[in-house]
Motif scaffolding. Structure first.
Motif, mmCIF file in Angstrom:
data_model
loop_
_atom_site.group_PDB
_atom_site.id
_atom_site.type_symbol
_atom_site.label_atom_id
_atom_site.label_comp_id
_atom_site.label_asym_id
_atom_site.label_seq_id
_atom_site.Cartn_x
_atom_site.Cartn_y
_atom_site.Cartn_z
ATOM 1 N N MET A 8 0.821 -1.200 0.000
ATOM 2 C CA MET A 8 0.000 0.000 0.000
ATOM 3 C C MET A 8 0.860 1.257 0.000
ATOM 4 O O MET A 8 0.514 2.240 -0.628
ATOM 5 N N ARG A 9 1.985 1.191 0.721
ATOM 6 C CA ARG A 9 2.860 2.365 0.752
ATOM 7 C C ARG A 9 3.461 2.646 -0.617
ATOM 8 O O ARG A 9 3.754 3.791 -0.943
ATOM 9 N N TRP A 10 3.671 1.582 -1.394
ATOM 10 C CA TRP A 10 4.232 1.789 -2.726
ATOM 11 C C TRP A 10 3.274 2.579 -3.602
ATOM 12 O O TRP A 10 3.705 3.395 -4.428
ATOM 13 N N PHE B 246 7.677 11.808 1.700
ATOM 14 C CA PHE B 246 8.073 10.407 1.853
ATOM 15 C C PHE B 246 8.392 10.086 3.311
ATOM 16 O O PHE B 246 8.001 9.042 3.825
ATOM 17 N N LEU B 247 9.103 10.979 3.987
ATOM 18 C CA LEU B 247 9.438 10.741 5.395
ATOM 19 C C LEU B 247 8.187 10.686 6.262
ATOM 20 O O LEU B 247 8.077 9.829 7.141
ATOM 21 N N LEU B 248 7.254 11.592 6.028
ATOM 22 C CA LEU B 248 6.022 11.584 6.815
ATOM 23 C C LEU B 248 5.165 10.364 6.513
ATOM 24 O O LEU B 248 4.389 9.922 7.360
ATOM 25 N N MET B 249 5.328 9.792 5.334
ATOM 26 C CA MET B 249 4.590 8.586 5.006
ATOM 27 C C MET B 249 5.133 7.391 5.789
ATOM 28 O O MET B 249 4.380 6.566 6.287
ATOM 29 N N PHE B 250 6.455 7.306 5.917
ATOM 30 C CA PHE B 250 7.063 6.186 6.625
ATOM 31 C C PHE B 250 7.121 6.400 8.131
ATOM 32 O O PHE B 250 7.108 5.448 8.901
#
Length: 75
Positions: A1-3, A47-51
């Motif tokens: 899902m993150r991809w 990207f950082l806030l997503m991970f």
């Protein structure tokens, strides 16, 4: 899902660049540099806030800088 989210963020950044870059003239080197830097930094932050969603965002930095100034001016 993150991809899927990563791909979505990359597509949005690419669309922004493809749309805005041709509108800037060749002489606008500073504006192009600023656009590129801000776009890359925004993408990295996304990207950082997503991970790491618990990571403090830029508003925490602004609050840390201006909170002491607010207490000084309140007096």
């Amino acid at each position: 899902m993150r991809w899927a989210f990563m791909l979505g963020i990359a597509v949005v950044l690419a669309i922004m660049t493809v749309y805005e870059w041709p509108k800037m003239k060749r002489e606008m080197k500073k504006e192009k540099t600023a656009f590129a830097v801000l776009t890359v930094l925004g993408g990295i932050l996304a990207f950082l806030l997503m991970f790491y969603p618990e990571m403090p965002g830029p508003t925490h930095l602004i609050n840390a800088i201006y909170k002491p100034l607010g207490t000084i001016f309140e007096k």
